[in-house]
Scaffold this active site. Structure first.
Site, short mmCIF file in Angstrom:
data_model
loop_
_atom_site.label_atom_id
_atom_site.label_comp_id
_atom_site.label_asym_id
_atom_site.label_seq_id
_atom_site.Cartn_x
_atom_site.Cartn_y
_atom_site.Cartn_z
N HIS A 19 0.82 -1.22 0.00
CA HIS A 19 0.00 0.00 0.00
C HIS A 19 0.86 1.27 0.00
CE1 HIS A 19 -3.41 -2.74 1.64
NE2 HIS A 19 -3.31 -2.81 0.33
N HIS A 42 -7.69 -7.72 -8.12
CA HIS A 42 -8.05 -8.61 -7.00
C HIS A 42 -8.30 -7.70 -5.80
CE1 HIS A 42 -5.98 -11.25 -9.81
NE2 HIS A 42 -6.44 -12.30 -9.14
N GLU A 118 -13.53 -8.47 -8.11
CA GLU A 118 -13.41 -9.42 -7.00
C GLU A 118 -14.36 -10.57 -7.29
OE1 GLU A 118 -11.56 -9.87 -4.06
OE2 GLU A 118 -12.82 -11.66 -4.01
N ASN A 143 -13.46 -12.02 -13.23
CA ASN A 143 -12.08 -12.45 -13.10
C ASN A 143 -11.15 -11.25 -13.37
OD1 ASN A 143 -9.50 -13.51 -13.51
ND2 ASN A 143 -10.36 -15.47 -14.17
N GLY A 144 -10.32 -10.92 -12.39
CA GLY A 144 -9.45 -9.76 -12.50
C GLY A 144 -8.44 -9.86 -13.63
N ASP A 164 -2.98 -8.35 -7.53
CA ASP A 164 -2.68 -8.81 -6.17
C ASP A 164 -3.45 -10.09 -5.86
OD1 ASP A 164 -2.02 -8.89 -3.49
OD2 ASP A 164 -3.45 -7.34 -2.90
#
Ligand code: SAM
Length: 280
Positions: A19, A42, A118, A143-144, A164
């Site tokens: 982050h 994600h 997500e 699906n990311g 991620d």
């Protein structure tokens, strides 16, 4: 099979590194007025209660964000990151932690926009609820990885893609490389930030070799370890691989990591590295 829940891990040392890097990249993008696209493939739920049974069960945040919380000598970039989390808490007590989508959404300007994806059946409704008030944030239960194919290049021609995955499926390591190839083909000037864990070093190495073999240039690797590699269960380190990093990122993070490692790993078993996997 989706068993991973980020609520068990929110605010741990890996989230802190991820982050912080995310915030630094967004700040760099915002040095120009022109808007940009943020894709969080994600997303998780975006908002975590650290007093929940999941967080308390692992207590991971106590060795992450909690170690920075009361520090009065934070370097300015880390102070800005901690301030973001403090604003979310609204008090001096650490109760809540922001996921990557909330960190980004808090920083976005009206001319920027975000797409969050997500798949988890419980986490997706929470994500949708948490971002229902953000005008420039869209959420999708999709699906990311596929979003790099279906949404790139963005109309803004400026963008940051955060990838991620939980890596609970071994294929995630391969899907990352495939998704990067698809995305880069369409949008070679985008910034791609990939989070990875070090659980078994060989798995991480395979993914990194796959990224090297794509022929893509300008790939920076940033890693923070809390313990030396070993063969037992558990994450000993985590990192961020950044394709097309903003020019300041390397020097910023090199200045911050010594402080961060000391603070997060008081036992002295930690270390950090910043390397170009592929240069210009
Ligand atoms: N990026 C979040 C943050 O920093 O706050 C944490 C994300 S967590 C590590 C990974 C998330 O990806 C989980 O919530 C999981 O349900 C979700 N997920 C797993 N596979 C996915 C996929 N193919 N597409 C979208 N989401 C996925």
């Amino acid at each position: 099979m989706l068993s991973y829940r980020h609520s068990f891990h929110a605010g741990n040392h890996a989230d802190v590194l991820k982050h912080l890097v995310l915030m630094l990249i967004i700040e760099s993008l915002q040095q120009k007025d022109k808007g940009f696209y943020y894709l969080d493939t994600h997303a998780g739920t975006g908002h975590y209660q650290l007093t929940s049974s999941q967080s308390e069960k692992t207590g991971e945040y106590k060795e992450g964000i909690a170690r920075l919380w009361d520090k009065t000598d934070l370097p300015s970039e880390l102070a800005r990151y901690v301030k973001l989390i403090q604003r979310l808490n609204g008090s001096k007590t650490l109760r809540y932690y922001a996921g990557s989508p909330l960190i980004a959404a808090t920083l976005l300007r009206p001319q920027d926009r975000a797409l969050l994806t997500e798949l988890h059946p419980t986490d997706f409704p929470l994500l949708r609820h948490n971002f229902s008030q953000f005008a420039n944030v869209k959420v999708k239960r999709e699906n990311g990885f596929q979003q790099l194919k279906s949404t790139l290049p963005p109309k803004e021609r400026r963008g940051l893609i955060l990838i991620d995955p939980p890596y609970e499926l071994k294929q995630d390591y391969e899907w990352v490389v495939d998704a990067i190839e698809e995305g880069y083909k369409r949008f070679a000037t985008g910034i791609y930030a990939i989070w990875y864990p070090v659980v078994l070093r060989q798995q991480t190495k395979r993914m990194i070799n796959g990224l090297r073999q794509t022929g893509i240039n300008k790939i920076l690797q940033i890693e923070l370890a809390v313990a030396p590699d070993n063969q037992q269960r558990g994450m000993t380190a985590s990192g961020m691989i950044v394709i097309n990093p903003p020019w300041q990122l390397e020097s910023q993070i090199k200045q911050l990591l010594p402080y961060l490692v000391n603070c997060l790993v008081p036992t002295g078993t930690g270390h950090w590295t910043v390397d170009w996997l592929v240069g210009e």
